[in-house]
Design an enzyme around this catalytic site. Structure first.
Site, PDB file in Angstrom:
ATOM      1  N   PHE A 152      37.749  46.622  39.701  1.00 24.04           N
ATOM      2  CA  PHE A 152      37.107  45.440  39.118  1.00 24.04           C
ATOM      3  C   PHE A 152      37.228  44.294  40.114  1.00 24.04           C
ATOM      4  O   PHE A 152      38.325  43.839  40.422  1.00 24.04           O
ATOM      5  CB  PHE A 152      37.728  45.018  37.780  1.00 24.04           C
ATOM      6  CG  PHE A 152      37.007  43.833  37.201  1.00 24.04           C
ATOM      7  CD1 PHE A 152      35.851  44.008  36.441  1.00 24.04           C
ATOM      8  CD2 PHE A 152      37.423  42.536  37.467  1.00 24.04           C
ATOM      9  CE1 PHE A 152      35.144  42.913  35.950  1.00 24.04           C
ATOM     10  CE2 PHE A 152      36.712  41.434  36.986  1.00 24.04           C
ATOM     11  CZ  PHE A 152      35.578  41.624  36.220  1.00 24.04           C
ATOM     12  N   ASP A 237      42.295  42.404  47.194  1.00 17.97           N
ATOM     13  CA  ASP A 237      41.893  41.534  46.091  1.00 17.97           C
ATOM     14  C   ASP A 237      43.128  41.310  45.226  1.00 17.97           C
ATOM     15  O   ASP A 237      43.482  42.141  44.397  1.00 17.97           O
ATOM     16  CB  ASP A 237      40.748  42.171  45.292  1.00 17.97           C
ATOM     17  CG  ASP A 237      40.312  41.295  44.109  1.00 17.97           C
ATOM     18  OD1 ASP A 237      41.046  40.351  43.752  1.00 17.97           O
ATOM     19  OD2 ASP A 237      39.246  41.594  43.528  1.00 17.97           O
ATOM     20  N   LYS A 266      42.070  33.085  40.074  1.00 20.91           N
ATOM     21  CA  LYS A 266      42.813  32.969  38.819  1.00 20.91           C
ATOM     22  C   LYS A 266      43.967  31.965  38.870  1.00 20.91           C
ATOM     23  O   LYS A 266      43.729  30.779  38.719  1.00 20.91           O
ATOM     24  CB  LYS A 266      43.249  34.352  38.349  1.00 20.91           C
ATOM     25  CG  LYS A 266      42.021  35.203  37.955  1.00 20.91           C
ATOM     26  CD  LYS A 266      42.294  36.320  37.002  1.00 20.91           C
ATOM     27  CE  LYS A 266      40.994  36.854  36.419  1.00 20.91           C
ATOM     28  NZ  LYS A 266      40.538  38.111  36.989  1.00 20.91           N
TER      29      LYS A 266
END
Ligand SMILES: *Cc1c(COP(=O)(O)O)cnc(C)c1O
Length: 412
Positions: A152, A237, A266
């Protein structure tokens, strides 16, 4: 007539009435749990009817430092009064410190700021391709990026082009070419996928959305060796796994791996606003020339002020240590569920766990809904899995209370 108060907690609306309004007017691209949050503090959220919930999701790691973190709010408020946006057409006085300190935190040299995680991943893809053509010497239009199955990395058309999740991908084509997907954790497949035209391997060091999947020991170090040997960039990531979540600043550290490129997001925005970045060496990020990439909001003064506070907090190491210690406790407690027959697998590192629920108990969604009734918020990911990822500031007693509610739902 009595004027309506400006209380942040609405007194006239119920969870049910507001959810009905959402269903009428919001696109149905999410299926939220039936709670309407009005306020939040630390690891706790309060709904419009005044019920309190323990937040064991933390905005998928966007809230690593908790709701309403004093230090972060103070930094944001001070910056709000000074200057919030300049665009990159001009310099502003927070940018140098942000780039310098973020690079230092990462042990790198250069930073390219964006806003959302998906934008940072897009930026990493563009960086790797440009590096491939300008530095590695890959023939025009031939650059390949190797990614893992069940990844993802976000929701843009290019990123969903290399998703293996039919929900995320179906009916969004035509898809962007240039990606090769190999099974996560499979070194043979990785070795075979790397060719002269491979510019990057893009991986989550722990796959979050896939269910907090930790790769086999030795996987990341071997990918690191292979990419170094073949002159391929290793792009990590760490948008969800990074910035303290796993008990270290970066999840890669658990395996002693330093990638060529970090992709961050985030938690970098302190739970206040979206802040993302690509962080790498001068050789790699040096490929950009003026005009070749950018973002109106990327690296804005407010974002930099908030991120600088986040970086300062991470530099002390206390959040990483807290995540490591409380995380060890979390995993010990979850481990006790293993023999009960009510869960089938438990994975994760630090304050991050994926728990697979036995079929007899219910789906991940059903368990999440039952936890709502007990005042605990988690979120299912695919099928049987629930994800536990509390703010790193959660109190041990609160965490234990949350785990007791989970045991209650599991009936153990
Ligand atoms: C959340 C996430 C993204 C996308 O971030 P957005 O801010 O939602 O665009 C990318 N990669 C990983 C690993 C994520 O967890």
């Amino acid at each position: 007539m009595v004027a309506e108060t400006e209380s942040p907690v609405s007194t006239s609306s119920t969870n049910a009435s507001l959810i009905a309004a959402v269903e009428a007017h919001s696109a149905r691209n999410y299926h939220p749990l039936p709670v309407v949050v009005a306020t939040a503090d630390g690891a706790w959220m309060t709904d419009v009817e005044g019920r309190r919930y323990l937040d064991l999701l933390a905005g998928y790691s966007a809230l690593n430092f908790g709701h309403g973190n004093r230090r972060i709010l103070d930094a944001a408020k001070a910056q709000l009064e000074r200057v919030t946006l300049t665009s990159r057409a001009f310099h502003h006085d927070r940018f140098a410190a942000f780039c310098e300190q973020l690079a230092e935190l990462c042990g790198m040299e250069m930073v390219l700021p964006m806003n959302t995680g998906a934008e940072a991943v897009e930026t990493a893809v563009k960086t790797a391709r440009k590096w491939g053509y300008r530095v590695k010497g890959v023939p025009a239009e031939m650059a390949k990026i190797v990614v893992a199955g069940n990844n993802f990395h976000g929701r843009t058309t290019t990123i969903v082009s290399f998703s293996t999740d039919p929900e995320a991908r179906a009916d969004f084509g035509p898809y962007t070419p240039g990606f090769e997907i190999v099974p996560y954790g499979d070194l043979t497949a990785m070795r075979e996928a790397l060719t002269e035209n491979t510019v990057a391997v893009l991986l989550e060091p722990i796959q979050g959305e896939a269910g907090v999947l930790v790769p086999p020991a030795g996987y990341l170090p071997t990918v690191r060796e292979l990419t170094r040997e073949r002159n391929v960039l290793f792009v990590a990531d760490e948008i969800q796994s990074g910035l303290g979540r796993t008990g270290r600043t970066f999840a890669c550290e658990h395996e002693g791996v330093v990638p060529d490129v970090y992709v961050l997001g985030k938690a970098l925005g302190g739970g206040v606003l979206p802040v993302s970045a690509v962080v790498s060496s001068a050789e790699v990020l040096g490929v950009f020339r003026p005009g070749e990439h950018g973002s109106t909001f990327g690296g804005n003064p407010l974002a930099c002020a908030v991120a600088l506070e986040v970086i300062a907090m991470l530099r002390t190491g206390e959040f990483q240590q807290r995540s490591a210690e409380l995380g060890a406790h979390l995993h010990r407690e979850l481990g006790l569920l293993a023999g009960t027959g009510r869960v089938t697998a438990i994975r994760g590192r630090g304050l991050w766990a994926g728990v697979d629920i036995a079929r007899a108990v219910g789906t991940g969604r059903e368990v999440s809904e039952r936890l709502v009734d007990r005042g605990v918020l988690v979120k299912d990911t695919h099928g049987p899995t629930i994800r536990i990822a509390p703010p790193l500031v959660i109190g041990k007693e609160d965490l234990d209370w949350g785990l007791a509610q989970l045991r209650g739902v599991l009936g153990v």
